[in-house]
Design a protein around this motif. Sequence first.
Motif, mmCIF file in Angstrom:
data_model
loop_
_atom_site.group_PDB
_atom_site.id
_atom_site.type_symbol
_atom_site.label_atom_id
_atom_site.label_comp_id
_atom_site.label_asym_id
_atom_site.label_seq_id
_atom_site.Cartn_x
_atom_site.Cartn_y
_atom_site.Cartn_z
ATOM 1 N N VAL A 277 82.195 61.231 -23.787
ATOM 2 C CA VAL A 277 81.687 62.236 -24.718
ATOM 3 C C VAL A 277 80.834 63.212 -23.916
ATOM 4 C CG1 VAL A 277 80.236 62.665 -26.724
ATOM 5 C CG2 VAL A 277 81.673 60.620 -26.641
ATOM 6 N N GLY A 278 81.166 64.478 -23.984
ATOM 7 C CA GLY A 278 80.402 65.464 -23.235
ATOM 8 C C GLY A 278 81.202 66.722 -23.019
ATOM 9 N N ASP A 279 80.526 67.773 -22.621
ATOM 10 C CA ASP A 279 81.179 69.059 -22.389
ATOM 11 C C ASP A 279 81.842 69.086 -21.021
ATOM 12 O OD1 ASP A 279 80.127 69.830 -24.841
ATOM 13 O OD2 ASP A 279 78.303 70.645 -23.924
ATOM 14 N N GLY A 280 82.818 69.964 -20.856
ATOM 15 C CA GLY A 280 83.541 70.024 -19.589
ATOM 16 C C GLY A 280 84.281 68.722 -19.343
ATOM 17 N N LEU A 281 84.162 68.214 -18.129
ATOM 18 C CA LEU A 281 84.795 66.933 -17.805
ATOM 19 C C LEU A 281 84.135 65.769 -18.543
ATOM 20 C CD1 LEU A 281 85.165 67.198 -13.895
ATOM 21 C CD2 LEU A 281 86.852 67.803 -15.640
ATOM 22 N N GLY A 282 82.833 65.882 -18.774
ATOM 23 C CA GLY A 282 82.092 64.762 -19.353
ATOM 24 C C GLY A 282 81.671 63.741 -18.314
ATOM 25 N N VAL A 283 81.782 64.094 -17.047
ATOM 26 C CA VAL A 283 81.447 63.185 -15.947
ATOM 27 C C VAL A 283 79.958 63.263 -15.641
ATOM 28 C CG1 VAL A 283 81.739 62.823 -13.461
ATOM 29 C CG2 VAL A 283 83.734 63.232 -14.908
ATOM 30 N N VAL A 284 79.349 62.109 -15.379
ATOM 31 C CA VAL A 284 77.931 62.074 -14.992
ATOM 32 C C VAL A 284 77.766 61.142 -13.793
ATOM 33 C CG1 VAL A 284 77.054 62.548 -17.301
ATOM 34 C CG2 VAL A 284 77.432 60.185 -16.612
ATOM 35 N N ALA A 285 76.715 61.371 -13.014
ATOM 36 C CA ALA A 285 76.426 60.528 -11.859
ATOM 37 C C ALA A 285 75.868 59.182 -12.308
ATOM 38 C CB ALA A 285 75.417 61.220 -10.945
ATOM 39 N N ARG A 286 76.218 58.128 -11.594
ATOM 40 C CA ARG A 286 75.726 56.791 -11.940
ATOM 41 C C ARG A 286 74.237 56.632 -11.618
ATOM 42 N NH1 ARG A 286 79.737 53.042 -13.045
ATOM 43 N NH2 ARG A 286 81.842 53.671 -12.418
ATOM 44 N N SER A 287 73.769 57.359 -10.623
ATOM 45 C CA SER A 287 72.364 57.214 -10.225
ATOM 46 C C SER A 287 71.845 58.526 -9.672
ATOM 47 C CB SER A 287 72.219 56.126 -9.157
ATOM 48 O OG SER A 287 72.819 56.544 -7.958
ATOM 49 N N GLU A 288 70.553 58.610 -9.533
ATOM 50 C CA GLU A 288 69.935 59.826 -8.987
ATOM 51 C C GLU A 288 70.385 60.073 -7.550
ATOM 52 O OE1 GLU A 288 68.553 61.003 -12.347
ATOM 53 O OE2 GLU A 288 68.050 62.119 -10.530
ATOM 54 N N ALA A 289 70.796 59.017 -6.872
ATOM 55 C CA ALA A 289 71.223 59.171 -5.481
ATOM 56 C C ALA A 289 72.406 60.116 -5.365
ATOM 57 C CB ALA A 289 71.585 57.808 -4.899
ATOM 58 N N SER A 290 73.239 60.140 -6.398
ATOM 59 C CA SER A 290 74.413 61.017 -6.365
ATOM 60 C C SER A 290 74.048 62.477 -6.595
ATOM 61 C CB SER A 290 75.418 60.569 -7.437
ATOM 62 O OG SER A 290 75.822 59.252 -7.214
ATOM 63 N N LEU A 291 72.816 62.738 -6.975
ATOM 64 C CA LEU A 291 72.398 64.107 -7.284
ATOM 65 C C LEU A 291 71.593 64.753 -6.159
ATOM 66 C CD1 LEU A 291 71.283 63.538 -10.995
ATOM 67 C CD2 LEU A 291 73.441 64.487 -10.200
ATOM 68 N N LEU A 292 71.464 64.065 -5.045
ATOM 69 C CA LEU A 292 70.631 64.564 -3.962
ATOM 70 C C LEU A 292 71.119 65.895 -3.419
ATOM 71 C CD1 LEU A 292 69.920 61.285 -1.959
ATOM 72 C CD2 LEU A 292 68.372 62.517 -3.483
ATOM 73 N N SER A 293 72.410 66.139 -3.530
ATOM 74 C CA SER A 293 72.960 67.372 -2.962
ATOM 75 C C SER A 293 72.937 68.544 -3.930
ATOM 76 C CB SER A 293 74.399 67.121 -2.502
ATOM 77 O OG SER A 293 74.434 66.135 -1.499
ATOM 78 N N LEU A 294 72.458 68.308 -5.150
ATOM 79 C CA LEU A 294 72.474 69.394 -6.144
ATOM 80 C C LEU A 294 71.426 70.457 -5.796
ATOM 81 C CD1 LEU A 294 72.943 67.452 -9.487
ATOM 82 C CD2 LEU A 294 74.534 69.017 -8.436
#
Length: 346
Positions: free
Chosen positions: A329-346
């Motif tokens: 459920v979500g907009d676009g792909l609806g994909v989210v990172a499992r942890s904050e570690a996956s967001l380090l490159s944002l």
Amino acid sequence: MNLSFYPLDLKLKHTFQIARESRDIQNNIIVLLRDTDGVVGFGEAAPTRFLGEDAKSVTRVLDQSIDLLQQADPFHLEDTTHLLKSRFPRDTAARAAIDIALYDMIGKKLKIPLYQLLGLKKPNANVTSFTIGIDTLEKMCKKVDEVKDFPILKIKAGFKEDIETLRELRKITRAVFRVDVNTGWTLHEAIKKLKLMENLGVELVEQPFPVGSIELLQKIRGAAKIPIFVDEDVKDTHDIPAFSNVVDGINIKLMKCGGIREAIRMIHTARAHDLKIMMGCNIESSVSITAASHVTPLVDHIDLDGHLLVTNDPYTGVMVDRGKLSLPVGDGLGVVARSEASLLSL
């Protein structure tokens, strides 16, 4: 738009072997597109050596795309994808990553899921096959037992004892078999083995011959009841007409054709030539597998299990329960990172 990216080395649960190669790690690239309003679109490149791509070539294309996308409007999909294809005609996985990220961003901006953006109904419990790679008979039987809840199995073939292996696997499962030869048969083998497979619950056979073997495909046309699909032979829309009276269907992969936009074109072209359609994948994370899952209302067969073959998928998206796909459920792909570690490159 600001383009950034980072490597994603996916570790496989089992050594993945097909007729022409084997691997334990798949080197992918995650793409992030950020618009001026802060909306971020996710994409993924899963290159294959068979198509002449690897992580280095993808990185090179993405580096060169940073300036190209700087002033681009995310809604101008046709212009952007055409520009990228003209600059990088052979780099389909790299282009697919940008294409997926664009669709994800647009969906998020419009606050609608990708399938709705594409004018489709929400996929409802579509069923994917699960791939069993080439291994010893003992290990292949063990792999089948591990996924006994899946109603459809895609068995990799193209080796000397593949028929004997199918017979043994049939003894331990009632699942429908799809057989993927990955260019591994000769004409003699194909004629003999297709007939033997008719009594083994095989639904279809993929890519029996090396790329470009149209004459061989014509020779087995009608020789067996099992439908024949091509995969490696059909990369994009332009390749489809040559196979319209030769095979029963085609396998479309986002990484092979350059993304969602070209995949939609391929689907409509295949329908115009009365061909069945499978939506397939490489070894990928939930990012690109989820993207392909949004398109599944348009296809006949689904083989979207790449994220199930790895141990370190850093994202969550489409879920699979006994083979049934369930979109997030979500907009676009609806994909989210499992942890904050996956967001380090944002």
